[in-house]
Motif scaffolding. Structure first.
Motif, short mmCIF file in Angstrom:
data_model
loop_
_atom_site.label_atom_id
_atom_site.label_comp_id
_atom_site.label_asym_id
_atom_site.label_seq_id
_atom_site.Cartn_x
_atom_site.Cartn_y
_atom_site.Cartn_z
N VAL A 64 72.00 -16.26 -23.88
CA VAL A 64 71.06 -17.08 -24.57
C VAL A 64 69.32 -15.76 -24.56
O VAL A 64 68.89 -15.04 -24.41
N ALA A 65 68.92 -16.24 -25.77
CA ALA A 65 67.89 -15.76 -25.82
C ALA A 65 66.46 -17.03 -26.50
O ALA A 65 66.58 -18.07 -26.81
N TYR A 66 65.93 -16.36 -24.83
CA TYR A 66 64.53 -17.18 -24.60
C TYR A 66 63.74 -17.07 -25.24
O TYR A 66 63.31 -16.55 -25.50
N ALA A 67 62.90 -18.27 -25.82
CA ALA A 67 61.79 -18.67 -26.86
C ALA A 67 61.05 -19.03 -26.77
O ALA A 67 61.69 -20.41 -26.15
N ASN A 68 59.89 -19.37 -26.23
CA ASN A 68 58.69 -20.60 -26.88
C ASN A 68 57.52 -20.15 -27.42
O ASN A 68 56.97 -18.97 -28.36
#
Length: 402
Positions: free
Chosen positions: A234-238
């Protein structure tokens, strides 16, 4: 100096810590060891003898296999680095879905949410958390879930930070010592999963737990470091555009020798590292390395009793959410010398980057509704610098979302 500080990560253990044997199942009884080595019989359940941590896969258990054995379709929790594989699997499989997976504000919140799921469906939910969250579940476990009240069954998955004999940061040491004992005291049957625990061991443990769950009792799997793995990536980004370390650098450029109370996780680590890199003293900083969500209350206590000092609280969005009621108390007290700064990146970044609901919450409106006389939000370093300078001069409680 108004407090003592210590270096994060430095062990303060003065003597060898007791190693508890892992909880095991015996013929006719489920038993778990007490701190004096005695075994306390709990539940008269007829089950076969179960080996603990038999040699199996050496690289940890696949989360996919664990969730299949649990047989649950609703998970709620607070992310933990020890449970990153589980968090990644849940985010990759469900994302954030009120029907299947919810990242809640705190562990008590999770427990109540899971209880509601059970009341609505009759099914057994799963609550995941770091062992530091055990304190937050004591009230709902004892006064809501317990069989003497409503008998609501639940499976807890608990990351074991500070396990005796395993090096960890100071805030985890005592919590690690009492992790199994707290479960014992709450009447929660537990089973420890390590890197060498086999799928068959966990399947047998789940079979042993089944009659307990059927009686409305709660059970727990305690997860050692590196015990769970997953193939899910999972590539978390914000959308956060300001770097937290730079934000903290700008803050301490303004605060001078004012006291700073910083929140749990990377914020305190980075404050410490910045002070060291700049050759500055740590004597004005209190690093809230544990007790997530309570830094603002600590700051309120300091501000109320040192009214001649400007007191700064560097908070995070996950921490604010965890005990948001503190904001109402701060607003009602309205200490004119307190500046409450919230770095809101919409993520539990310290434990992997899983999202928080603060990304869509209007924290400024919440602060105003709680009674903060001044509340604002900034998204650039120029506006941050301007607001910080004004806050230092302002004789009023200030809230600033960054």
């Amino acid at each position: 100096t108004i407090w003592r500080w210590y270096t994060p990560g430095r062990s303060r253990r003065s003597s060898p810590l007791m190693r508890w044997q892992t909880v095991c199942l015996h013929k006719k009884h489920y038993a778990s060891p007490g701190v004096d080595g005695k075994r306390f019989s709990r539940y008269p359940v007829d089950m076969r003898e179960l080996p603990q941590n038999a040699k199996g896969q050496a690289k940890g258990m696949k989360v996919e296999k664990l969730t299949a054995l649990l047989g649950a379709d609703f998970y709620t929790g607070v992310p933990d680095s020890q449970l990153k594989a589980l968090c990644n699997y849940l985010m990759g499989t469900y994302g954030i879905d009120p029907k299947h997976h919810v990242i809640a504000a705190n562990e008590g919140n999770c427990t109540a949410l899971a209880a509601g799921y059970h009341l609505a469906t009759g099914k057994v939910p799963v609550v995941y958390m770091q062992n530091s969250g055990e304190g937050n579940i004591i009230n709902p476990v004892a006064s809501l879930l317990n069989e003497k009240v409503y008998g609501i069954p639940m499976i807890f998955i608990i990351g074991w930070r500070g396990e005796p004999g395993v090096h960890d940061e100071p805030q985890h040491i005592y919590q690690g010592e009492v992790t199994l004992k707290l479960l014992e005291d709450m009447g929660i049957a537990s089973y420890v999963i390590g890197k060498d625990t086999s799928d068959e061991d966990v399947a047998a443990a789940m079979s042993g737990f089944a009659p307990l769950l059927a009686q409305g009792k709660d059970v727990a799997f305690v997860i050692r470091k590196g015990a769970l793995t997953t193939d899910v990536k999972v590539a978390y980004a914000n959308a956060y555009t300001m770097r937290r370390e730079d934000v903290i650098r700008h803050i301490i450029d303004v605060t001078g020798n004012d006291p700073i109370i910083s929140t749990t996780g990377k914020a305190s680590r980075e404050l410490f590292e910045l002070r060291t890199a700049r050759g500055e003293s740590h004597r004005h900083d209190f690093l809230t390395v544990g007790s997530m969500g309570h830094s603002s209350s600590i700051a309120l206590g300091v501000a109320a009793h040192q009214p001649d000092k400007k007191v700064w609280c560097i908070d995070g969005d996950g921490a604010v959410l965890m005990h948001m009621g503190a904001m109402a108390v701060i607003g009602a007290s309205a200490p004119a010398n307190l500046v409450h700064l919230v770095i809101n990146n919409g993520a539990h970044e310290t434990v992997g980057g899983m999202p928080t609901v603060a990304a869509t919450a209007d924290l400024v409106a919440i602060a105003r509704a709680c009674g903060y006389p001044y509340a604002a939000s900034v998204s650039t370093f120029d506006s941050l610098d301007a607001e910080l300078r004004l806050a230092r001069q302002r004789a009023a409680l200030t809230f600033l979302e960054i």
